[in-house]
Write an enzyme that holds these catalytic residues in place. Structure first.
Site, PDB file in Angstrom:
ATOM      1  N   ASN A   1       0.866  -1.178   0.000  1.00  0.00           N
ATOM      2  CA  ASN A   1       0.000   0.000   0.000  1.00  0.00           C
ATOM      3  C   ASN A   1       0.905   1.230   0.000  1.00  0.00           C
ATOM      4  O   ASN A   1       1.485   1.568   1.024  1.00  0.00           O
ATOM      5  CB  ASN A   1      -0.893  -0.035   1.253  1.00  0.00           C
ATOM      6  CG  ASN A   1      -1.748   1.216   1.368  1.00  0.00           C
ATOM      7  OD1 ASN A   1      -1.793   2.050   0.453  1.00  0.00           O
ATOM      8  ND2 ASN A   1      -2.432   1.358   2.504  1.00  0.00           N
TER       9      ASN A   1
ATOM     10  N   LYS B   1       0.122   4.239  -0.251  1.00  0.00           N
ATOM     11  CA  LYS B   1      -0.535   5.417   0.344  1.00  0.00           C
ATOM     12  C   LYS B   1      -0.319   6.632  -0.574  1.00  0.00           C
ATOM     13  O   LYS B   1      -0.241   6.468  -1.784  1.00  0.00           O
ATOM     14  CB  LYS B   1      -0.034   5.644   1.774  1.00  0.00           C
ATOM     15  CG  LYS B   1      -0.175   4.351   2.619  1.00  0.00           C
ATOM     16  CD  LYS B   1       0.014   4.540   4.084  1.00  0.00           C
ATOM     17  CE  LYS B   1      -0.190   3.202   4.796  1.00  0.00           C
ATOM     18  NZ  LYS B   1      -0.079   3.296   6.236  1.00  0.00           N
TER      19      LYS B   1
ATOM     20  N   HIS C   1      -9.490   1.062   4.955  1.00  0.00           N
ATOM     21  CA  HIS C   1      -8.212   1.294   5.649  1.00  0.00           C
ATOM     22  C   HIS C   1      -8.464   2.245   6.825  1.00  0.00           C
ATOM     23  O   HIS C   1      -9.276   3.168   6.726  1.00  0.00           O
ATOM     24  CB  HIS C   1      -7.179   1.890   4.681  1.00  0.00           C
ATOM     25  CG  HIS C   1      -5.808   1.864   5.255  1.00  0.00           C
ATOM     26  ND1 HIS C   1      -5.384   2.793   6.178  1.00  0.00           N
ATOM     27  CD2 HIS C   1      -4.766   1.005   5.075  1.00  0.00           C
ATOM     28  CE1 HIS C   1      -4.133   2.500   6.539  1.00  0.00           C
ATOM     29  NE2 HIS C   1      -3.730   1.419   5.877  1.00  0.00           N
TER      30      HIS C   1
ATOM     31  N   GLU D   1      -6.869   4.658   7.911  1.00  0.00           N
ATOM     32  CA  GLU D   1      -6.667   6.086   7.608  1.00  0.00           C
ATOM     33  C   GLU D   1      -7.908   6.671   6.931  1.00  0.00           C
ATOM     34  O   GLU D   1      -8.238   7.838   7.139  1.00  0.00           O
ATOM     35  CB  GLU D   1      -5.410   6.252   6.728  1.00  0.00           C
ATOM     36  CG  GLU D   1      -4.151   6.001   7.560  1.00  0.00           C
ATOM     37  CD  GLU D   1      -2.973   5.443   6.770  1.00  0.00           C
ATOM     38  OE1 GLU D   1      -2.963   5.510   5.527  1.00  0.00           O
ATOM     39  OE2 GLU D   1      -2.034   4.927   7.430  1.00  0.00           O
TER      40      GLU D   1
ATOM     41  N   GLU E   1      -5.211  -4.873  10.476  1.00  0.00           N
ATOM     42  CA  GLU E   1      -4.201  -3.846  10.693  1.00  0.00           C
ATOM     43  C   GLU E   1      -4.490  -3.106  11.997  1.00  0.00           C
ATOM     44  O   GLU E   1      -5.294  -2.161  12.010  1.00  0.00           O
ATOM     45  CB  GLU E   1      -4.213  -2.841   9.539  1.00  0.00           C
ATOM     46  CG  GLU E   1      -3.939  -3.438   8.180  1.00  0.00           C
ATOM     47  CD  GLU E   1      -3.379  -2.403   7.209  1.00  0.00           C
ATOM     48  OE1 GLU E   1      -2.302  -2.650   6.668  1.00  0.00           O
ATOM     49  OE2 GLU E   1      -4.000  -1.351   7.018  1.00  0.00           O
TER      50      GLU E   1
ATOM     51  N   GLY F   1       2.663   2.406  10.886  1.00  0.00           N
ATOM     52  CA  GLY F   1       3.616   3.514  10.773  1.00  0.00           C
ATOM     53  C   GLY F   1       4.278   3.898  12.086  1.00  0.00           C
ATOM     54  O   GLY F   1       4.871   4.970  12.192  1.00  0.00           O
TER      55      GLY F   1
ATOM     56  N   SER G   1       3.639  -1.914  10.449  1.00  0.00           N
ATOM     57  CA  SER G   1       5.089  -1.957  10.697  1.00  0.00           C
ATOM     58  C   SER G   1       5.695  -3.323  10.376  1.00  0.00           C
ATOM     59  O   SER G   1       6.607  -3.779  11.074  1.00  0.00           O
ATOM     60  CB  SER G   1       5.398  -1.535  12.140  1.00  0.00           C
ATOM     61  OG  SER G   1       4.998  -0.195  12.353  1.00  0.00           O
TER      62      SER G   1
HETATM   63  P1  13P Z   1       3.139   0.493   7.677  1.00  0.00           P
HETATM   64  O1  13P Z   1       3.682  -0.782   7.091  1.00  0.00           O
HETATM   65  O2  13P Z   1       3.865   1.704   7.174  1.00  0.00           O
HETATM   66  O3  13P Z   1       3.047   0.432   9.166  1.00  0.00           O
HETATM   67  O4  13P Z   1       1.641   0.658   7.130  1.00  0.00           O
HETATM   68  C1  13P Z   1       0.783  -0.421   7.192  1.00  0.00           C
HETATM   69  C2  13P Z   1      -0.439  -0.080   6.438  1.00  0.00           C
HETATM   70  O5  13P Z   1      -1.193   0.796   6.815  1.00  0.00           O
HETATM   71  C3  13P Z   1      -0.692  -0.814   5.189  1.00  0.00           C
HETATM   72  O6  13P Z   1      -1.963  -0.575   4.711  1.00  0.00           O
END
Ligand code: 13P
Length: 251
Positions: free
Chosen positions: A9, A11, A96, A98, A168, A174, A214
């Site tokens: 992803n 982002k 997601h 976010e 997740e 992150g 992560s």
């Molecule tokens: P990270 O791997 O940067 O923690 O992000 C995970 C994520 O949100 C994948 O959709």
């Protein structure tokens, strides 16, 4: 046998040319070989989808990071599931954290997106996961149960078979704070049991459940060693082709 999947992803990262270069590097590295039954998916921004479709081989999946909860019409700035499909993508990330947090996407809205994605022949990658407060209160399983019940309600079994789940935990995204292998396995088993209650043993056994948060080349192996962890949804580490492929080779 259910598929092992490592999905990147991206982002809101990379302009188009950087995205094409990254996809090219992923493709080159993947040509050196992957463990059996492991599949890669790339989820770049919308603007990159058609360009990536042109350079990616058929064995690397292409996903959008979102789609609209309406079919078409006066929704300025939205991108429909049918548009995503017409770009050549075959997957779409839905729900997601976010999107839930910053764009206030609700469970009923996500359910509409899932249905529209399925109607456009896309395979949804449905994200669920608790935040830190919910984990600390010990209500993480209830939170995830509700997200799945509401987000994936009323889906015929034949369609459900096309859905991939990504667990997740928000506190791991992150932050460099990965779920322990036991925490991941426990939740994945919990989710699989829930799917079993909804659709029976066979469908539950065939559903790929990915871990995200992560995940990197140093911790992927111990996460993927768990029987119910079928791969990862990778954020930061998917922006480096070598790291992304190292994760895919952790099975
Ligand atoms: P990270 O791997 O940067 O923690 O992000 C995970 C994520 O949100 C994948 O959709």
């Amino acid at each position: 046998m259910r598929r092992k999947i490592v999905a990147g992803n991206w982002k809101m990262n990379t302009v188009i040319q950087d995205g094409l270069d990254l996809a090219e590097s992923v493709k080159k590295n993947a040509e050196k070989g992957l463990p059996e039954n492991v599949m890669l998916i790339l989820a770049p921004p919308f603007t990159h989808l058609a360009g990536l479709k042109n350079i990616l081989p058929d064995n690397i999946g292409l996903a959008a990071q979102n789609c609209a909860s309406e079919e078409s019409g006066a929704f300025t700035g939205e991108v429909s599931a049918a548009m995503v499909a017409s770009s050549g993508a075959n997957y779409v990330i839905i729900g997601h954290s976010e999107r839930r947090l910053y764009f206030k996407e609700t469970d009923p809205e996500l359910n509409k997106k899932i249905k529209l994605a399925l109607a456009s022949q896309l395979s949804p990658i449905f994200c669920c996961g608790e935040n830190l407060h919910e984990r600390e209160k010990g209500i993480h399983t209830e939170v995830v149960k509700k997200q799945i019940e509401l987000g994936l309600s009323d889906i015929p079994e034949a369609d459900f078979k096309r859905i991939i789940i990504a667990y997740e935990p928000v506190w791991a995204i992150g932050t460099g704070k990965t779920a322990t292998p036991d925490q991941a396995q426990d939740m994945h088993l919990y989710i699989r049991t829930q799917i079993k209650e909804m659709y029976g043993e066979e469908t539950a056994g065939n559903t790929s459940i990915l871990y995200g948060g992560s995940c990197n080349p140093s911790n992927a192996r111990e996460l993927f060693a768990n029987s119910d962890v079928d791969g990862g949804l990778i954020g930061g580490a998917s922006l480096k082709a070598d790291d992304f492929l190292a994760i895919a080779r952790s099975f």
